[in-house]
Design a protein around this motif. Structure first.
Motif: not given
Length: 238
Positions: A86-94
């Motif tokens: 459950l990502p809270v960050m992805s490639d620098g994007h919150a």
């Protein structure tokens, strides 16, 4: 119909196409707290996978199962206890809407039904072969210096049987092929680990470069190349 996956019935061949990250859909009752434009980027979807998978299902006359929600809602290609599920960050994007999200609910709604459907489709085959279709961005915002020049990557964990067949065939078709590139299937192979490697089922895991499958011409080109290669792998490993 299921919100967890889309099934394409292209025919009865014992070959299953699996696209974990084929959708950018976010259900209306889930607020990720992000700009909607981000849903068109690689952090939300494997660009080109849905289209190439549909072409392959028709070409090979087989079934495809595609994840029904964005990887930002739940990452279907992660183990159930893995970081980034459950990502809270992805490639620098919150992704602020995930900070207080109910992981158990998203697992019940999306992750469990998707994987149960994949397993059921495989169980219904006499001699199954799996084609796992992903795509990768040629450039990471968080690591712009990293070169990713490959046209297609082949990923696997311990079972490299199909990879060894496919790589020279893809090279002969004119593609620049990455063996365990741009990342290793020993690290990012959860769906295939679960449904293929754990059961001794042969599979081919491909990662197409997204800028090469971003339009209909590129999608058709890759489907026309990958289809015969998948059939060659299947026939030699059946």
């Amino acid at each position: 119909m299921s919100e967890a996956f889309t099934r394409i019935d292209g025919g009865a061949l014992d070959l299953l196409i699996v696209g974990d990250h084929a959708s950018a859909h976010v259900p209306g009752d889930i607020d990720l707290g992000i700009d909607a434009a981000l849903l068109k980027e690689h952090v939300a979807i494997d660009i080109g996978v849905a289209e190439v998978s549909a072409l392959l299902a028709a070409q090979l006359q087989c079934t495809a199962i595609l994840g029904g929600v964005s990887r930002l809602v739940i990452d279907l290609n992660r183990e159930e206890d893995a970081p980034g599920l459950l990502p809270v960050m992805s490639d620098g994007h919150a992704i602020p809407g995930n900070r207080d999200a109910d992981l158990a609910d998203r697992m019940r709604r999306f992750h469990h039904p998707y994987h149960h459907a994949v397993a059921a489709l495989i169980d219904g085959m006499t001699a199954p072969f799996i084609l796992s279709v992903h795509s990768f961005t040629p450039r990471l915002a968080s690591d712009p210096g990293q070169a990713r020049p490959w046209d297609i990557g082949i990923l696997y964990n311990q079972d490299d049987r199909a990879a060894r067949i496919a790589i020279p065939l893809l090279e002969a078709a004119g593609l620049k092929v990455g063996d365990q590139l741009p990342y290793s299937g020993q690290l990012l192979n959860a769906t295939m680990n679960r449904h293929a490697e754990a059961n001794g089922i042969p599979y081919l895991g491909v990662e197409m470069r997204q800028d090469l499958v971003g339009d209909a011409v590129g999608q058709r080109r890759f489907a026309d190349i990958i289809g015969p290669v998948a059939l060659a792998c299947r026939s030699r490993l059946a």
